[in-house]
Design a protein around this motif. Structure first.
Motif, short mmCIF file in Angstrom:
data_model
loop_
_atom_site.label_atom_id
_atom_site.label_comp_id
_atom_site.label_asym_id
_atom_site.label_seq_id
_atom_site.Cartn_x
_atom_site.Cartn_y
_atom_site.Cartn_z
N VAL A 99 0.85 -1.20 0.00
CA VAL A 99 0.00 0.00 0.00
C VAL A 99 0.88 1.24 0.00
N ALA A 100 0.67 2.09 -1.01
CA ALA A 100 1.43 3.34 -1.12
C ALA A 100 0.62 4.46 -0.48
N ASN A 101 1.14 5.02 0.60
CA ASN A 101 0.48 6.16 1.23
C ASN A 101 1.23 7.43 0.83
N TRP A 102 0.61 8.18 -0.06
CA TRP A 102 1.29 9.38 -0.59
C TRP A 102 1.17 10.60 0.33
N LYS A 103 0.41 10.45 1.40
CA LYS A 103 0.22 11.57 2.34
C LYS A 103 -0.18 12.83 1.55
N MET A 104 0.29 14.03 1.99
CA MET A 104 -0.12 15.27 1.30
C MET A 104 0.94 15.66 0.27
N TYR A 105 1.21 14.70 -0.63
CA TYR A 105 2.16 14.94 -1.71
C TYR A 105 1.50 14.56 -3.03
N GLY A 106 1.95 15.19 -4.09
CA GLY A 106 1.49 14.80 -5.42
C GLY A 106 0.57 15.82 -6.05
N ASN A 107 0.66 15.92 -7.37
CA ASN A 107 -0.25 16.78 -8.14
C ASN A 107 -0.46 16.12 -9.50
N LEU A 108 -1.13 16.80 -10.41
CA LEU A 108 -1.49 16.15 -11.67
C LEU A 108 -0.26 15.65 -12.44
N SER A 109 0.86 16.34 -12.29
CA SER A 109 2.04 15.89 -13.05
C SER A 109 2.59 14.57 -12.49
N THR B 114 -7.54 14.73 -3.82
CA THR B 114 -7.58 15.52 -5.06
C THR B 114 -7.18 14.70 -6.28
N LEU B 115 -6.48 13.59 -6.05
CA LEU B 115 -5.97 12.79 -7.19
C LEU B 115 -6.68 11.45 -7.37
N ILE B 116 -7.59 11.10 -6.47
CA ILE B 116 -8.20 9.77 -6.54
C ILE B 116 -8.88 9.52 -7.89
N SER B 117 -9.64 10.50 -8.32
CA SER B 117 -10.38 10.35 -9.56
C SER B 117 -9.43 10.16 -10.75
N SER B 118 -8.37 10.94 -10.80
CA SER B 118 -7.39 10.81 -11.90
C SER B 118 -6.66 9.47 -11.82
N PHE B 119 -6.36 9.03 -10.61
CA PHE B 119 -5.71 7.71 -10.46
C PHE B 119 -6.66 6.61 -10.95
N ALA B 120 -7.94 6.76 -10.64
CA ALA B 120 -8.92 5.74 -11.04
C ALA B 120 -8.95 5.63 -12.56
N ILE C 200 -1.69 -1.16 -4.08
CA ILE C 200 -2.80 -0.25 -3.76
C ILE C 200 -2.20 1.15 -3.56
N TYR C 201 -2.76 2.12 -4.27
CA TYR C 201 -2.27 3.50 -4.11
C TYR C 201 -3.29 4.33 -3.33
N CYS C 202 -2.81 5.04 -2.32
CA CYS C 202 -3.65 5.97 -1.58
C CYS C 202 -3.10 7.38 -1.78
N GLN D 177 6.49 7.21 -2.84
CA GLN D 177 6.33 8.36 -3.74
C GLN D 177 7.35 8.33 -4.88
N ASN D 178 8.31 7.45 -4.75
CA ASN D 178 9.29 7.24 -5.81
C ASN D 178 8.98 5.88 -6.46
N THR D 179 8.49 5.93 -7.70
CA THR D 179 8.01 4.70 -8.35
C THR D 179 9.08 3.62 -8.40
N ASN D 180 10.33 4.02 -8.69
CA ASN D 180 11.40 3.01 -8.77
C ASN D 180 11.60 2.32 -7.43
N LYS D 181 11.56 3.11 -6.34
CA LYS D 181 11.74 2.50 -5.02
C LYS D 181 10.57 1.58 -4.68
#
Ligand code: PEP
Length: 246
Positions: A9-19, A48-54, A42-44, A232-236
């Motif tokens: 489970v990836a918990n992105w906390k208050m990070y991330g935007n459309l890019s 603001t990004l849930i819909s775009s992730f879906a 599973i990505y959390c 938050q780092n896809t490679n990691k």
């Protein structure tokens, strides 16, 4: 090497935007490859990004979750909040409840219990976080704290089949420190001993990274990992999954 069905489970906390959406192409490709073995991703992201992730994950098996919710299942005058029906409506399948960063802001076990009930009613799977603080650990209160969090958090919830527990010692979150393997094995065993019948899956969370995963994966009663910073780092994130199965 494990062949177990594990949750990441990836918990992105208050990070991330459309890019940030561009960074997901790699993980989508990985999720469709044979390398994923028996893992479920599973990505959390923030709400603001849930819909775009879906939309992005439409043709793959990656799950999506919210990071918290309001306790009310009904719409209402609660400025700044979203409830589980809203999360479900925009594509979430899961929701994290009881994270220590929210407990620190005043969420107590009773409120967490109400949130879990509303999530289950909205047909979301719950990732229920529990864990002791450093001072509780020093006072040797870990087991009594976990017992209390489980007892009150799951009060009057008969069907626990949609609940995952995430054991996250507060002192391990974001600190780079993880529990000793034997302590972690015993604590997860203790958590599982609190249940009769079907035992919920128990994830471990707290500073999981591509370096320490080689030790963590050997703890055979853990069913997966809740990963903050490193996710938050896809490679990691991919590296953690690959190493779990190597
Ligand atoms: C978390 O916040 O749930 C978490 C486990 O964070 P980190 O991996 O950064 O310690």
């Amino acid at each position: 090497m494990t062949n177990k069905y594990m949750y990441f489970v990836a918990n992105w906390k208050m990070y991330g935007n459309l890019s940030s959406l561009n960074t997901l192409d790699k993980v989508i490709k990985f999720s469709k490859s044979k390398e994923i073995k028996g893992g479920r991703l599973i990505y959390c992201p923030p709400d603001t990004l849930i819909s775009s992730f879906a939309t992005k994950f439409e043709n793959c098996q990656i799950g999506i979750g919210g990071q918290n919710c309001h306790e009310s299942k009904d719409y209402g005058a609660h400025t700044g909040y979203v409830n589980c029906r809203m999360l479900k409506n925009i594509g979430a399948h899961f929701v994290i409840i009881g994270h220590s960063e929210n407990r620190e802001k005043g969420e107590n076990d009773k409120l967490i219990n109400l949130k879990i009930k509303s999530a289950l009613e909205a047909k979301l799977k719950v990732i229920f976080c529990i864990g002791e603080t450093l001072s509780e650990k020093r006072k040797k209160k870990t087991y009594s704290i976990l017992s209390k969090q489980i007892k009150i958090g799951l009060n009057n919830i008969k069907n626990k089949s949609n609940i995952f527990l995430a054991y996250e010692p507060v002192w391990a979150i974001g600190s780079g420190i993880i529990p000793k393997s034997n302590d972690l094995l015993k604590t997860v065993e203790f958590i599982k001993s609190k249940f009769i019948g079907k035992i919920p899956k128990v994830l471990y969370g707290g500073s999981v990274n591509p370096q320490n995963i080689n030790n963590l994966k050997k703890i055979n009663n853990i069913d997966g990992f809740l990963i903050g910073g490193a996710s938050q780092n896809t490679n990691k994130f991919i590296d953690i999954v690959k190493k779990t199965y190597s």
